[in-house]
Enzyme design. Structure first.
Site, mmCIF file in Angstrom:
data_model
loop_
_atom_site.group_PDB
_atom_site.id
_atom_site.type_symbol
_atom_site.label_atom_id
_atom_site.label_comp_id
_atom_site.label_asym_id
_atom_site.label_seq_id
_atom_site.Cartn_x
_atom_site.Cartn_y
_atom_site.Cartn_z
ATOM 1 N N ALA A 1 -49.366 -41.432 19.958
ATOM 2 C CA ALA A 1 -49.779 -42.044 18.291
ATOM 3 C C ALA A 1 -49.697 -43.209 18.192
ATOM 4 C CB ALA A 1 -49.314 -40.852 17.254
ATOM 5 N N SER B 1 -48.850 -45.693 20.219
ATOM 6 C CA SER B 1 -49.571 -46.494 21.037
ATOM 7 C C SER B 1 -51.198 -46.618 20.630
ATOM 8 C CB SER B 1 -49.592 -46.092 22.458
ATOM 9 O OG SER B 1 -48.225 -46.245 23.098
ATOM 10 N N ASP C 1 -37.493 -38.986 28.287
ATOM 11 C CA ASP C 1 -38.347 -38.086 27.254
ATOM 12 C C ASP C 1 -39.048 -36.662 27.909
ATOM 13 O OD1 ASP C 1 -37.216 -39.457 25.477
ATOM 14 O OD2 ASP C 1 -39.219 -40.700 24.969
ATOM 15 N N GLY C 2 -39.523 -37.087 29.073
ATOM 16 C CA GLY C 2 -40.486 -35.829 29.787
ATOM 17 C C GLY C 2 -39.445 -34.949 30.136
ATOM 18 N N ASN D 1 -43.882 -33.104 20.261
ATOM 19 C CA ASN D 1 -44.328 -34.429 20.262
ATOM 20 C C ASN D 1 -45.820 -34.660 19.897
ATOM 21 O OD1 ASN D 1 -42.361 -36.167 20.725
ATOM 22 N ND2 ASN D 1 -43.023 -37.128 22.661
ATOM 23 N N ALA E 1 -44.685 -42.149 20.014
ATOM 24 C CA ALA E 1 -45.285 -41.772 21.380
ATOM 25 C C ALA E 1 -46.713 -42.271 21.613
ATOM 26 C CB ALA E 1 -44.933 -40.449 21.988
#
Length: 201
Positions: free
Chosen positions: A136, A138, A18-19, A92, A134
């Site tokens: 949010a 967590s 994802d990065g 994101n 992502a």
């Protein structure tokens, strides 16, 4: 130059996690070039393909047999003494967080110019539907389907009775002000571009 890197490209393909895809989005966004992620990482929530389906994906691309899905992004401005000192964006999420482990950061949250809440907390995340899985997520926010037009506002470890996640319109203006004169904070755009913040920003 990120703004011109994808000029005249039909498609950008990003191989990684994802990065990597978030970094590739910086090249794709200025030219509105479609972006395809091939997951070689551990999580890969953003990727549409994996190495086992790469042959099928390549054939579909060569045949022009694919659909482009629009994704919401966040525009970010930092105001200091009434003047804009920074402009950025995120696919994101944008988070405003305390910059030292031993202190909370004191924030006021406003939606569309209306003060809503004041918290001592570890920070606050504003996320798009793409970013809802992502940071949010967590921090206790809901998962939002990518086609839903909404922005999430999720406090991080707030010391308050009312600190629930909020869902607001993408046309809304979410304002976060650092209220403690002794406080400073840091802003992360997509978890990778870092900007220091001062009290009253």
């Amino acid at each position: 130059d990120d703004a011109a890197a994808a000029k005249d490209a039909e498609l950008i393909v990003a191989f990684g996690g994802d990065g990597t895809l978030l970094r590739a989005a910086a090249y794709a966004r200025p030219q509105r070039t479609p972006l395809l992620g091939v997951n070689l990482g551990h999580v890969g929530f953003l990727a549409e393909a994996d190495p086992t389906s790469l042959d099928l994906a390549a054939a579909a691309i060569a045949d022009g047999n694919y659909e482009v899905e629009e994704r919401l992004t966040l525009d970010v401005r930092v105001l200091r003494d009434g003047a804009e000192v920074l402009r950025d964006w995120a696919l994101n999420d944008v988070s405003v967080e305390k910059d030292s482990r031993e202190h909370m950061v004191n924030l006021i949250l406003e939606i569309d110019g209306r003060p809503l809440s004041r918290w001592g907390c570890d920070g606050l995340v504003c996320a798009t539907p793409t970013g809802s899985t992502a940071y949010a997520f967590s921090a206790g926010g809901p998962v939002v389907w990518p086609s839903v037009q909404a922005v999430l506002v999720v406090p991080i470890s707030a010391h308050a009775l009312f600190a629930r996640p909020l869902v607001v319109s993408p046309q809304s203006t979410v304002a976060i002000e650092i209220t403690d004169a002794a406080s400073s904070a840091v802003m992360f755009c997509d978890g990778r571009r870092t900007h220091p913040l001062q009290a009253a920003d």
